[in-house]
Design an enzyme around this catalytic site. Sequence first.
Site, PDB file in Angstrom:
ATOM      1  N   GLU A  39       0.772  -1.272  -0.118  1.00 13.76           N
ATOM      2  CA  GLU A  39      -0.072   0.023  -0.032  1.00 13.76           C
ATOM      3  C   GLU A  39       0.910   1.156   0.146  1.00 13.76           C
ATOM      4  O   GLU A  39       2.142   1.261   0.138  1.00 13.76           O
ATOM      5  CB  GLU A  39      -0.920   0.043   1.371  1.00 13.76           C
ATOM      6  N   HIS A  47      -8.527   9.828   3.093  1.00 10.51           N
ATOM      7  CA  HIS A  47      -8.023   8.586   2.334  1.00 10.51           C
ATOM      8  C   HIS A  47      -8.324   9.119   0.745  1.00 10.51           C
ATOM      9  O   HIS A  47      -9.393   9.729   0.419  1.00 10.51           O
ATOM     10  CB  HIS A  47      -8.949   7.460   2.604  1.00 10.51           C
ATOM     11  N   ARG A  99      -0.194   8.891   1.578  1.00 10.33           N
ATOM     12  CA  ARG A  99      -1.733   9.083   1.406  1.00 10.33           C
ATOM     13  C   ARG A  99      -1.772  10.491   1.273  1.00 10.33           C
ATOM     14  O   ARG A  99      -2.834  11.172   0.356  1.00 10.33           O
ATOM     15  CB  ARG A  99      -2.473   8.614   2.361  1.00 10.33           C
ATOM     16  N   HIS A 102     -10.523  10.295   6.835  1.00 12.38           N
ATOM     17  CA  HIS A 102     -10.223   8.753   7.082  1.00 12.38           C
ATOM     18  C   HIS A 102      -9.680   8.728   8.624  1.00 12.38           C
ATOM     19  O   HIS A 102     -10.143   7.649   9.212  1.00 12.38           O
ATOM     20  CB  HIS A 102      -9.252   8.302   5.842  1.00 12.38           C
ATOM     21  N   ARG A 135      -0.380   9.060   8.643  1.00 13.22           N
ATOM     22  CA  ARG A 135      -0.339   7.841   9.026  1.00 13.22           C
ATOM     23  C   ARG A 135       0.010   6.977   7.813  1.00 13.22           C
ATOM     24  O   ARG A 135      -0.544   7.086   6.607  1.00 13.22           O
ATOM     25  CB  ARG A 135      -1.662   7.348   9.424  1.00 13.22           C
TER      26      ARG A 135
HETATM   27  C1  SIN Z   1      -7.166   0.984   2.905  1.00 12.86           C
HETATM   28  O1  SIN Z   1      -7.557   0.057   2.773  1.00 12.86           O
HETATM   29  O2  SIN Z   1      -6.899   1.739   2.008  1.00 12.86           O
HETATM   30  C2  SIN Z   1      -7.408   1.619   4.329  1.00 12.86           C
HETATM   31  C3  SIN Z   1      -6.226   1.196   5.180  1.00 12.86           C
HETATM   32  C4  SIN Z   1      -5.866   1.922   5.910  1.00 12.86           C
HETATM   33  O3  SIN Z   1      -6.571   2.976   6.466  1.00 12.86           O
HETATM   34  O4  SIN Z   1      -4.652   2.028   6.371  1.00 12.86           O
END
Ligand code: SIN
Length: 515
Positions: free
Chosen positions: A112, A226, A272, A329, A364
């Site tokens: 991610e 997010h 993010r 988020h 985060r």
């Molecule tokens: C996501 O699945 O993109 C969210 C996971 C997170 O908030 O770390």
Amino acid sequence: MNKYEVIVIGSGIAALTIANCLYKNKNVILFTKSNKLTSNSYKAQGGVAAAMEKEDTWEEHFLDTLTAGVFHNDVHHTELLTKNAIRYLTQLINDGMEFDQDQSGRLRLGREGGHMKRRILHSGGDATGKNLMDFMFRNVQDKLTIVENEMVIDLIVQNDQCIGIVTKAVHGEIRQYFAPFTIIATGGAGQIYKFTSNVETITGDGIAMAYRAGAVLADIEFMQFHPTILYKNGEILGLVSEAVRGEGGFLQNSRGERFMEHVHELKDLAPRDIVARAIYQQLQKGYDVFLNITQVKNFANRFPTINRICRLNGIDPDKHLLPVIPGAHFMMGGIKTDEMGQTTIKGLFAVGEAACTGVHGANRLASNSLLEAIVFGHKTAEAILTSDIKLPKNCSVLLKTNSESIILPTKQEIKEKMIAYAGIERNEISLKRVRNWLESFDFFNITVYDRRWEEIEIVNMLTVAWLIVTSALERKESIGSHFRTDYPKTPAKKIRREITRQIQKDSIRARGVEI
Ligand code: SIN
């Protein structure tokens, strides 16, 4: 009198981790204003980050966490987080929690935003939160008292010690419960923004009541947006996990341009805050933004929850373009705690998103939130098991009431104002505008006991919105998720470069290479 040994407020992963650690030794009562499965944790699609593979190290996870957090993080707590990730995830697996594996039985690790390695454990593809909670509830549900549909409205603090809580039942009855240990695990405050991934109950209650009780808060101006929330006809439909980009999904605007190519070296997998801001800027220019999933293999199998949300809402994933916008988020700040979850008030602890352990810095890193709840949930339980805090002899409290009529805005009005003036981009003019509006409601002097649930939630939303806005005005720089159009980005400080160099050396050494 309602006396327990431990009061837990909230029912997400932070609350359940503590309950799992304590139920054998303590008389625990857990409260949720909704039902026990309504929580952000339950809906969490993304997984849990941990350096579980031989090719990975906790130091690299640590460095990625600091880099995403723009080195605003508490370095010691971040080290605890990333080191203990391996220990507690291994323990969960040994206890029987099932994370996704490949055909040879190895953990199927995802990637991610902001992670330089594949290190995200998932369960059920994009149902990690649900599976973790089901697993944790199975252990504890008959072994502690779970109170649903009762709202905790305030903390009881006597002589600088938290000795319990005041609650309001659905039909309006006020109750008091006492315990030497009270834990706030109520999540953040995503619902104060018009666009959010958070469930409806996340109205900042725990943070607002800790503030009313006099606890120190920190970093409250850092609200993470997010990047990819599914969006159609002005409505938020659900989250599209970053893991989709980890499997080859990429962003494009309505002209087909892959705009992330020019924004960051990690492109669509940049941290993010950077991706959310880039999308926001595209929207400001008048373009729509889509997540292109042409290159994601077996989308329906790998992401069954997202696939279902799309189909339920008339979006066909087989056409490969998912319409997205950024939404509030995760709150990096919150109730300030030490490494054992202790707040600045004796007997009061905070864990998970409601807490500010400092591990997330200014932004985060993906999949570090369930992890924080697990690691610091264990630490808090440890602190409670070894503490000698006791309730005072006399615990009865007279509640002051005041049922004068008050003028409050609607939730929707707060959400609209916050997204417009204190959202992804903010500046002195916009922040002062929303601060003046918030201060036109006299929410500081309201006693919450006489109010209806919805009014109490609105008071809590106003309180947290005001805290975000006033802190954002104080922070005269742009860093991570706090982006002020009237201040430049904080340049990388020398200390950041030094930490980075040191960690890189350590992690190379950890792989047995002498330098
Ligand atoms: C996501 O699945 O993109 C969210 C996971 C997170 O908030 O770390």
